[in-house]
Design an enzyme around this catalytic site. Structure first.
Site, PDB file in Angstrom:
ATOM      1  N   HIS A   9       0.813  -1.219   0.000  1.00  0.00           N
ATOM      2  CA  HIS A   9       0.000   0.000   0.000  1.00  0.00           C
ATOM      3  C   HIS A   9       0.845   1.267   0.000  1.00  0.00           C
ATOM      4  O   HIS A   9       0.354   2.351  -0.277  1.00  0.00           O
ATOM      5  CB  HIS A   9      -0.986  -0.005   1.174  1.00  0.00           C
ATOM      6  CG  HIS A   9      -0.403   0.317   2.508  1.00  0.00           C
ATOM      7  ND1 HIS A   9      -0.058  -0.656   3.430  1.00  0.00           N
ATOM      8  CD2 HIS A   9      -0.105   1.497   3.103  1.00  0.00           C
ATOM      9  CE1 HIS A   9       0.411  -0.088   4.527  1.00  0.00           C
ATOM     10  NE2 HIS A   9       0.398   1.219   4.343  1.00  0.00           N
ATOM     11  N   ASP A  39       0.242  -7.704   1.704  1.00  0.00           N
ATOM     12  CA  ASP A  39       0.647  -6.294   1.732  1.00  0.00           C
ATOM     13  C   ASP A  39       2.167  -6.159   1.648  1.00  0.00           C
ATOM     14  O   ASP A  39       2.771  -5.327   2.321  1.00  0.00           O
ATOM     15  CB  ASP A  39       0.114  -5.594   2.993  1.00  0.00           C
ATOM     16  CG  ASP A  39       0.224  -4.072   2.905  1.00  0.00           C
ATOM     17  OD1 ASP A  39       0.223  -3.545   1.778  1.00  0.00           O
ATOM     18  OD2 ASP A  39       0.328  -3.424   3.965  1.00  0.00           O
ATOM     19  N   GLY A 120       3.087   7.331   8.172  1.00  0.00           N
ATOM     20  CA  GLY A 120       4.519   7.398   7.913  1.00  0.00           C
ATOM     21  C   GLY A 120       5.290   6.213   8.447  1.00  0.00           C
ATOM     22  O   GLY A 120       6.458   6.043   8.136  1.00  0.00           O
ATOM     23  N   SER A 122       4.334   2.887   8.056  1.00  0.00           N
ATOM     24  CA  SER A 122       4.193   1.672   7.251  1.00  0.00           C
ATOM     25  C   SER A 122       5.510   1.309   6.580  1.00  0.00           C
ATOM     26  O   SER A 122       6.216   2.168   6.053  1.00  0.00           O
ATOM     27  CB  SER A 122       3.115   1.851   6.188  1.00  0.00           C
ATOM     28  OG  SER A 122       1.842   1.910   6.763  1.00  0.00           O
TER      29      SER A 122
END
Length: 222
Positions: A9, A39, A120, A122
């Site tokens: 993502h 992910d 911020g 991830s």
């Protein structure tokens, strides 16, 4: 080349991606592959594009065994909260394995933590008190009435997926990454980069914090 693991993502719908190293060196990356229901995405950087001082500044960390984490153990989350640079928060493992819903699927076997996770973070590192990487920060629960519920992809899952993507250079998932909007992946935690060695492979697999959120997994309902 160097392979970089981050969240899908982070780069989804991005037209181009770049890595910003600790010394400020900015290098373009290419997409190696992704798995949407984990992910996870892997980017690559040509070593020939890196400056000598950039290569020298890269340090590698030991990978911990995420299958051995215990409920209640202390963990540290390293990221780039609110895009202000290095950030560190501390918490415990709330659940060693839990599912979370994504837009088109469910991500299973995710670590739930109570360390504060912010925009911020991830793609950042979840480490134990030995300094070992045990997870990749991925999402948080933003439902009303919920506090300090964050999620990390276990390192064992992330690394296995990343190595598979590097070997096959094959994309698995429902996303078609063909048209991109700008995205940047940064590395405020260069001391948490990881060397991965398998029976037949010997690659450098680097873990970076992201610079800007593009989107986020759907939060759990309260």
């Amino acid at each position: 080349e160097i392979w970089i693991i981050t969240n899908l993502h982070v780069i989804n719908d991005a037209r181009k991606t770049e890595v910003i190293f600790e010394n400020g060196d900015t290098v373009k990356t290419s997409l190696k592959g992704f798995v949407s229901d984990k992910d996870i995405a892997v980017l690559s950087v040509k070593i020939s594009d890196l400056k000598k001082d950039t290569i020298k500044s890269i340090a590698c960390a030991k990978i911990g065994d995420s299958t051995k984490i215990k409920q209640g153990q202390t963990v540290i989350a390293v990221g780039d909260a609110l895009h202000q640079g290095h950030s560190v928060t501390k918490g415990i493992v709330s659940l060693t394995s839990t599912p979370i819903p994504l837009a088109n699927s469910v991500m299973t076997n995710v670590i739930q933590i109570d360390a504060p996770i912010n925009e911020g973070d991830s793609g950042g590192a979840l480490i134990n008190l030995k300094g070992e990487l045990i997870g990749i920060l991925s999402a948080k629960n933003t439902a009303d009435g919920v506090e300090n519920i964050g999620y990390a992809i276990p390192s064992s899952v992330a690394i296995n997926v990343a190595v598979m993507l590097v070997v096959t250079s094959f994309c698995i998932g429902v996303f078609i990454i063909s048209t991109f909007t700008d995205a940047v992946v940064s590395s405020p935690a260069c001391n948490l980069l990881s060397n991965i060695v398998s029976v037949t492979l010997k690659y450098s697999l680097f873990v970076f914090d992201k610079f800007k959120d593009i989107s986020a997994p759907t939060p759990l309902e309260s």
